[in-house]
Structures are given as C-alpha cells and as structure tokens.
Design a protein around this motif. Structure first.
Motif, mmCIF file in Angstrom:
data_model
loop_
_atom_site.group_PDB
_atom_site.id
_atom_site.type_symbol
_atom_site.label_atom_id
_atom_site.label_comp_id
_atom_site.label_asym_id
_atom_site.label_seq_id
_atom_site.Cartn_x
_atom_site.Cartn_y
_atom_site.Cartn_z
ATOM 1 N N ASN A 188 -25.475 -13.215 -37.652
ATOM 2 C CA ASN A 188 -26.391 -13.846 -38.323
ATOM 3 C C ASN A 188 -27.631 -13.774 -37.776
ATOM 4 O O ASN A 188 -28.193 -14.647 -37.743
ATOM 5 C CB ASN A 188 -25.690 -14.969 -38.537
ATOM 6 N N ARG A 189 -28.320 -12.685 -37.323
ATOM 7 C CA ARG A 189 -29.514 -12.476 -37.008
ATOM 8 C C ARG A 189 -30.360 -11.972 -38.225
ATOM 9 O O ARG A 189 -30.061 -11.161 -39.126
ATOM 10 C CB ARG A 189 -29.681 -11.370 -35.883
ATOM 11 N N ARG A 190 -31.862 -12.597 -38.177
ATOM 12 C CA ARG A 190 -32.663 -12.396 -39.288
ATOM 13 C C ARG A 190 -33.316 -10.970 -39.227
ATOM 14 O O ARG A 190 -34.044 -10.756 -40.123
ATOM 15 C CB ARG A 190 -33.540 -13.476 -39.502
ATOM 16 N N ARG A 191 -33.802 -10.528 -38.273
ATOM 17 C CA ARG A 191 -34.691 -9.439 -37.930
ATOM 18 C C ARG A 191 -34.416 -8.452 -36.934
ATOM 19 O O ARG A 191 -33.973 -8.678 -35.618
ATOM 20 C CB ARG A 191 -36.241 -10.090 -37.664
ATOM 21 N N VAL A 192 -34.590 -7.153 -37.182
ATOM 22 C CA VAL A 192 -34.789 -6.161 -36.295
ATOM 23 C C VAL A 192 -36.149 -5.432 -35.907
ATOM 24 O O VAL A 192 -36.674 -5.074 -36.951
ATOM 25 C CB VAL A 192 -33.702 -5.176 -36.517
ATOM 26 N N THR A 193 -36.601 -5.605 -34.945
ATOM 27 C CA THR A 193 -37.810 -4.607 -34.569
ATOM 28 C C THR A 193 -37.466 -3.577 -33.732
ATOM 29 O O THR A 193 -36.986 -3.474 -32.443
ATOM 30 C CB THR A 193 -38.664 -5.649 -33.501
ATOM 31 N N MET A 246 -34.308 -6.570 -30.789
ATOM 32 C CA MET A 246 -35.008 -5.455 -30.763
ATOM 33 C C MET A 246 -34.274 -3.924 -30.258
ATOM 34 O O MET A 246 -33.235 -4.151 -29.616
ATOM 35 C CB MET A 246 -36.091 -5.795 -29.362
ATOM 36 N N VAL A 247 -34.560 -3.081 -30.905
ATOM 37 C CA VAL A 247 -33.979 -1.720 -30.683
ATOM 38 C C VAL A 247 -34.987 -0.657 -30.293
ATOM 39 O O VAL A 247 -36.250 -0.640 -30.818
ATOM 40 C CB VAL A 247 -33.037 -1.144 -32.050
ATOM 41 N N THR A 248 -34.467 -0.078 -29.199
ATOM 42 C CA THR A 248 -35.526 0.732 -28.403
ATOM 43 C C THR A 248 -34.973 2.136 -27.888
ATOM 44 O O THR A 248 -33.625 2.340 -27.775
ATOM 45 C CB THR A 248 -36.039 -0.042 -27.326
ATOM 46 N N PRO A 249 -35.875 3.139 -27.785
ATOM 47 C CA PRO A 249 -35.270 4.196 -26.829
ATOM 48 C C PRO A 249 -35.154 3.785 -25.619
ATOM 49 O O PRO A 249 -35.371 2.682 -25.083
ATOM 50 C CB PRO A 249 -36.548 5.165 -27.074
ATOM 51 N N ASN A 250 -34.542 4.804 -24.629
ATOM 52 C CA ASN A 250 -34.179 4.313 -23.424
ATOM 53 C C ASN A 250 -34.966 3.544 -22.473
ATOM 54 O O ASN A 250 -34.928 2.596 -22.041
ATOM 55 C CB ASN A 250 -33.675 5.716 -22.726
#
Length: 375
Positions: A188-193, A246-250
């Motif tokens: 139930n998260r609202r945002r992905v950066t 937050m989604v990121t490369p390594n």
C-alpha cells in the motif's frame, strides 16, 4: 483481560496450513567485526520467542583468510547450506583490500552473485526516542544487486590508464523495477521514485529508466517519478518525506540506502535483505562491520533483530515477528511479537538499556535482555 489478549494476538485469527509449525532451518553467518555480537543477540531473542528455528552456523567464515589475505570465494559448504535452507541471516563480511590483488571482490558481493540474489531491499524508518533530524521517516530502497559498477570488470589498458566497465542489462533492470512496483502495490505504498544519472550515462542508466517506465505503466494507481542521483542525495537530507519507495541501479542504491540509514539513526537501526528466485539472505541494511567497536559489547543489534523479523515474515512465522512494521515471512505472530518488543523497548525511554550509538548508557546485552523480558 480477554480483550487485551485478543488485541495482542491481532483481531483476526490465523488459519494456518497443515504443518505450518514445523521447524525451519536457517543458515547463520555471524561474519566479521560486530557480527558475532549482534547475531548472538538474535540467537538469544529467537530462543526466547520459542520460534521453530534451527540454525546451521558458520562461525568461522570471514572475508579474510587467517593470514590476513582476502578470501577469494565463498566456501561451497556455506553456499550449499543456504541453497538447501533457502534462508540465511548474516553479519557483514569484511574483505580487506590486498596490495597484491586489488581486483578481489568483497565476499558479500561474491555471495550475492553466487546465489543470484538479484534485488536488495533496505527499510529505513525512525524509531521513538532516537534523536534524528527528521521525524516519522519511512523509506524503502530497492536496489539492483548484481551488476552496474559492481560487475567487477576492470583492466589496465596501458600503464596508468584503467578501464572499469559498468554493465546494465534490460533483464535485471526489469526484474528490479518489477520487484519495486510489486512491493509498493502489496504494501500500500503511494509512490515509486527511480534514481538515475541518465543525463550523463544515457545508454546505461537510460536502459534502467526505460525498464522502470515500462513497469510503471502497469501500475496506474502508483505515482511514478524520476530523480537524478546527486539531487536525490540533497533532497534526502533536506526533504526526505517526499520519498516512499526508491528503485535504483546498484551503486546508487548503496549510496542512497546509507544516507537513509544515517537519517534514521545509523547502521545499527536499519534492516535489509537480499532476494532471488529461491533464496533470501537477511542482514543489516547498512553493511558495516564497525571494527572500531568490535569486542566492546556495545554494538546495537536492532538492525539485525528487525532483519530477523523480516526473515520470520518471509518464513510465514509472522506471529513471532509482528507488531507494527514488517511482514516478509509467514511466521507472523513470531514476527509481530519481536517487532512489538523492539518498539516497546525504545518507547520505554529507558536509556540504561539502550546502546551508546542511540544515546543510551547500556550495551548489547542489556538491550537484548530488555527485548527478552518483553517477550
């Protein structure tokens, strides 16, 4: 009294599948530095919980050989144990930089590659009573775990010129983005950066952004934003509440997760884990061996205790782990109880049981004893 007991259990009953109370074998790697001290705390707490966990221990495993040289590979018996059990709890392994072999990879990195642990997750949140600059933080960093600058592909072209290859693949970028959006949806998260440097590395980071955009289109109810990594670091320390997942490369994920850990009270607070198709390895979110305080008995075991709660959810033992935050196992009542005990210990405001890194006058054992008393 009956109502109070019901609230402690949770309102709805847990209808288990047959055999859900069976014993679970978990590979335990104490690691280097403070690792043996904080894993000892976990073992005491899990024993107090009476959770159905049996440890397969590898106490002697270190990132360095007895002569101080870096260990070049994870022993086969350790990998076999993790693959068999499918779950591991570990302290950080310290691999010294060798003057003779500067290409040696960290044993932590090597283990992630050997086990194909494609995604790393760090959950940063503020706890009551810990002095921090920003209150009420709750940030999850999901990081690609195997490639990018950690590919380990370097060579010296000519004397004095080194070429280091950053590898980004569509497959692993998609897998990381899919995990991040699935996590946001299920929690139930609202945002992905998405964090990137595509303004400079247009092809490599551009591919990562392309994967994130493709996956974002499947989740119209989750807000998707993008932010350049240098601006991200500034925004984290000035306006961190804007971030959710937050989604990121390594490499960027390593930097961002450590900033988040610092905002939440340090590397002794924030839990994390690594997951692949069949295997999960749980550990501190900020991987520090803290060699300066090793052996002094003052290490903060909170991060590894909360990582254990994540592990219990993953095993579906939530009642051993649960209380307020994490659900990654399925031993939920165990997970809930562990989390509740951690929260109650900080809420009590008793500085005499807390470790010095969070303003306490206690030590690892006083904190562990306080947790056990509440269980």
């Amino acid at each position: 009294m009956q109502q109070e007991q019901g609230m402690r259990r949770g309102l709805m009953t847990y209808m288990q599948t047959p055999g859900a109370s069976r014993e679970h074998r978990v590979t335990l790697i104490p690691g280097d530095g403070i690792g043996p001290e904080v894993t000892n705390s976990v073992v005491q707490v899990v024993d107090q919980l009476k959770a159905p966990i049996r440890w397969d221990r590898f106490d002697g495993l270190s990132g360095a050989m007895p002569d101080g040289m870096p260990r070049l590979e994870v022993p086969a018996e350790v990998l076999d144990s993790i693959r068999k059990n499918k779950v591991c709890l570990k302290g950080t392994l310290f691999t010294p930089l060798s003057k003779k072999n500067t290409s040696t990879q960290s044993l932590n990195v090597q283990m992630r590659k050997d086990l194909e642990l494609t995604v790393n997750l760090v959950h940063g949140f503020t706890l009551p009573g810990i002095p921090v600059r920003h209150e009420d933080l709750d940030i999850v960093v999901i990081r690609e775990n195997l490639e990018g600058e950690y590919s380990g592909l370097e060579h010296e072209v000519v004397d004095g010129v080194v070429e280091s290859l950053k590898v980004i693949t569509e497959e692993r970028s998609l897998r990381t983005a899919e995990y991040a959006f699935e996590f946001a949806f299920l929690n139930n998260r609202r945002r992905v950066t998405a964090v990137h440097k595509a303004n400079i590395m247009k092809k490599g980071d551009g591919m990562f952004l392309k994967a994130c955009k493709e996956v974002a289109s499947r989740y119209p109810n989750i807000e998707y934003t993008e932010m350049i990594v240098d601006n991200t670091c500034m925004q984290l320390v000035s306006r961190p509440h804007q971030f959710d997942v937050m989604v990121t490369p390594n490499l960027y994920g390593n930097l961002v997760a450590n900033i988040v850990a610092g905002l939440c009270g340090g590397n002794g607070i924030v839990p994390g884990g690594n997951i692949g198709t069949d295997v999960a390895v749980f550990e501190q979110g900020a991987r520090h061996v803290s060699k300066k305080i090793a052996g002094q008995g003052i290490a903060n075991p909170t991060a590894l205790l909360l990582a254990t709660s994540m592990m219990l959810r993953h095993l579906q033992l939530h009642s051993f782990s649960d209380s307020m935050m994490l659900r990654h196992l399925q031993l939920h009542s165990f997970s809930d109880r562990l989390e509740a005990a951690v929260m109650e210990t900080f809420l009590s405001g008793d500085k005499s049981v807390l470790t010095p890194d969070v303003g306490g006058s206690g030590n690892t054992q006083t904190f562990t004893d306080a947790i056990c008393e509440k269980l």
